[in-house]
Design a protein around this motif. Structure first.
Motif, PDB file in Angstrom:
ATOM      1  N   VAL A  20      45.155  42.736  39.864  1.00 53.38           N
ATOM      2  CA  VAL A  20      45.435  42.269  38.517  1.00 53.38           C
ATOM      3  C   VAL A  20      46.834  41.664  38.410  1.00 53.38           C
ATOM      4  O   VAL A  20      47.105  40.859  37.509  1.00 53.38           O
ATOM      5  N   GLU A  41      45.911  46.399  31.085  1.00 57.53           N
ATOM      6  CA  GLU A  41      44.466  46.408  30.899  1.00 57.53           C
ATOM      7  C   GLU A  41      43.932  45.091  30.339  1.00 57.53           C
ATOM      8  O   GLU A  41      42.829  44.655  30.694  1.00 57.53           O
ATOM      9  N   ALA A  42      44.687  44.451  29.476  1.00 56.81           N
ATOM     10  CA  ALA A  42      44.215  43.185  28.903  1.00 56.81           C
ATOM     11  C   ALA A  42      44.090  42.090  29.955  1.00 56.81           C
ATOM     12  O   ALA A  42      43.311  41.134  29.781  1.00 56.81           O
ATOM     13  N   ASP A  43      44.822  42.217  31.072  1.00 54.85           N
ATOM     14  CA  ASP A  43      44.813  41.173  32.100  1.00 54.85           C
ATOM     15  C   ASP A  43      43.520  41.152  32.915  1.00 54.85           C
ATOM     16  O   ASP A  43      43.259  40.185  33.630  1.00 54.85           O
ATOM     17  N   ILE A  44      42.724  42.224  32.814  1.00 58.52           N
ATOM     18  CA  ILE A  44      41.524  42.282  33.678  1.00 58.52           C
ATOM     19  C   ILE A  44      40.471  41.257  33.268  1.00 58.52           C
ATOM     20  O   ILE A  44      39.650  40.846  34.094  1.00 58.52           O
ATOM     21  N   TRP A  45      40.482  40.836  32.003  1.00 62.01           N
ATOM     22  CA  TRP A  45      39.390  39.987  31.521  1.00 62.01           C
ATOM     23  C   TRP A  45      39.422  38.593  32.125  1.00 62.01           C
ATOM     24  O   TRP A  45      38.409  37.871  32.093  1.00 62.01           O
ATOM     25  N   ALA A  46      40.539  38.212  32.722  1.00 63.63           N
ATOM     26  CA  ALA A  46      40.583  36.918  33.418  1.00 63.63           C
ATOM     27  C   ALA A  46      39.571  36.889  34.561  1.00 63.63           C
ATOM     28  O   ALA A  46      39.055  35.816  34.919  1.00 63.63           O
ATOM     29  N   GLN A  80      36.589  37.839  34.576  1.00 64.13           N
ATOM     30  CA  GLN A  80      35.227  37.498  34.161  1.00 64.13           C
ATOM     31  C   GLN A  80      34.840  36.115  34.662  1.00 64.13           C
ATOM     32  O   GLN A  80      33.652  35.818  34.843  1.00 64.13           O
ATOM     33  N   ARG A  81      35.838  35.258  34.870  1.00 60.99           N
ATOM     34  CA  ARG A  81      35.568  33.893  35.342  1.00 60.99           C
ATOM     35  C   ARG A  81      34.939  33.890  36.736  1.00 60.99           C
ATOM     36  O   ARG A  81      34.405  32.870  37.172  1.00 60.99           O
ATOM     37  N   ASP A 140      31.566  42.196  33.880  1.00 66.97           N
ATOM     38  CA  ASP A 140      32.825  42.713  33.346  1.00 66.97           C
ATOM     39  C   ASP A 140      33.579  43.491  34.423  1.00 66.97           C
ATOM     40  O   ASP A 140      33.011  44.392  35.058  1.00 66.97           O
ATOM     41  N   PRO A 141      34.856  43.176  34.628  1.00 71.05           N
ATOM     42  CA  PRO A 141      35.648  43.937  35.602  1.00 71.05           C
ATOM     43  C   PRO A 141      35.978  45.322  35.066  1.00 71.05           C
ATOM     44  O   PRO A 141      35.989  45.553  33.854  1.00 71.05           O
TER      45      PRO A 141
END
Length: 368
Positions: free
Chosen positions: A102, A137-142, A144-145, A150-151
């Motif tokens: 991350v 934690e908010a950085d994990i959603w990148a 998804q690309r 979902d990571p």
């Protein structure tokens, strides 16, 4: 693997924390961990358990993109072999943990591995590692690309959110639940001596141990390359033979302690020496093209002190002329005279020449 347990492969590019995650799951420092790319090169299989579910977890080397910047020609070849080991682990797996970092975001290597995993059709959980606190934690959603769902966040080094990841892992595994009684019985069985004859393949770095190991077990089980230090850990495989099952253990190349200046080599040395102490027999591999060295002599002394049956293997024999072969025979008799009871077999592990003589020689050595 023949025990019927589901298989979880841990894959990703180098230095994202795969081995740290494996160690966290199995509850001990079973895999060699160091903050440097490329430490794990062979795939390593361990047993883990969570909430009554037991599974095999496979630690793999870093999956590297072909032609990665900064790699020499030799390193590129080795990277391809390490990546092939990871691909084989994915092929065998019931579930893949795709570990990403991350702190660096998606790299080209991450994207390439994701494409390969999509084609493999094996269930995948994307593990966003190094989420050491809530701010990350908010950085994990990148991730998804990557197109793999979902990571899940985790800090392998601190254990943060590891329970949530393990819950998701066991929920995804095939239905092969062990009862408490079955798990206890299997644990007791694994803790006991299984009675299988253990053969350690030992020698200095780059003498052909992994090539011989692969020849003996009949598959590319260890990464083989002519770069010293390729095998970083002891890797074992049980092979059925006419004499019953034999366990061959491929060990890291052993150097003098004075030349070991990095933690990875130290732990590799410790595990190789442990493999010698546990073995029923040892194959001492010598590079015949270099002759018998003082380090070969030291290794032979260690084997002799352990009371282990031994066969001396002079590998790369096909590279020598008649005069050089005579010199090697004299050096073996002179420098390894205290192993005069041990058979000496000249072979070519690469071509397989005379490898068929090793098992009969082992039987002779054991009965001596």
């Amino acid at each position: 693997m023949t025990d019927g347990l589901p298989i979880v492969a841990v894959v990703g590019r180098p230095n994202v924390g795969k081995s740290t995650l494996v160690n966290r799951f199995v509850g001990r420092r079973a895999a060699i961990v160091e903050e440097r790319p490329g430490v794990t090169r062979d795939r390593r299989e361990l047993t883990a358990e969570w909430t009554g579910r037991t599974f095999r977890i496979v630690d793999t080397g870093g999956w590297l993109a072909e032609g990665e910047a900064g790699l020499t020609g030799e390193q590129t070849v080795l990277a391809a072999k390490v990546s092939a080991q990871a691909a084989e682990a994915v092929r065998m797996a019931d579930l893949v943990l795709f570990v990403v970092d991350v702190t660096t975001g998606i790299t080209d290597e991450d994207a390439q591995v994701a494409q390969l995993l999509k084609r493999a059709k094996t269930p995948v959980i994307v593990v966003a590692n190094k989420v050491d606190d809530e701010r990350r934690e908010a950085d994990i959603w990148a991730f998804q690309r990557l197109g793999l769902g979902d990571p899940m966040p985790m800090s392998a080094i601190h254990g943060r959110l590891s329970g949530e990841l393990l819950d998701a892992l066991v929920a995804t595994l095939p239905d092969t639940m062990e009862t408490d009684e079955q798990f206890a019985a299997r644990a007791d069985e694994e803790a006991a001596d299984d009675g299988i004859f253990n053969i350690a393949i030992v020698g200095r770095p780059n003498v052909g141990k992994s090539t011989l190991f692969n020849r003996l077990v009949g598959e590319d089980r260890s990464v083989v390359h002519d770069m010293p230090g390729t095998t970083r850990d002891a890797i074992d495989t049980v092979v059925e033979t006419v004499d019953g099952p034999l366990r061959f253990v491929d060990t890291a190349g052993l150097r003098r302690k004075s030349r070991i200046d990095e933690p990875t080599e130290y732990y590799s040395l410790v595990r190789a020496l442990e493999a010698i102490d546990r073995a029923d027999a040892a194959l001492l591999v010598i590079d015949a093209s270099e002759g018998v060295t003082h380090q070969d002599q030291r290794l032979a002394e260690r084997i002799d002190a352990a009371g282990t049956a031994v066969v001396i293997i002079c590998n790369k024999w096909d590279l020598l002329d008649a005069e050089a072969r005579d010199k090697v025979r004299r050096d073996v008799a002179d420098m390894l005279g205290f192993l005069s009871y041990a058979p000496m077999i000249p072979i070519s592990a690469l071509s397989g020449r005379r490898v068929h003589q090793l098992l009969p020689a082992l039987r002779e050595s054991e009965s001596a």
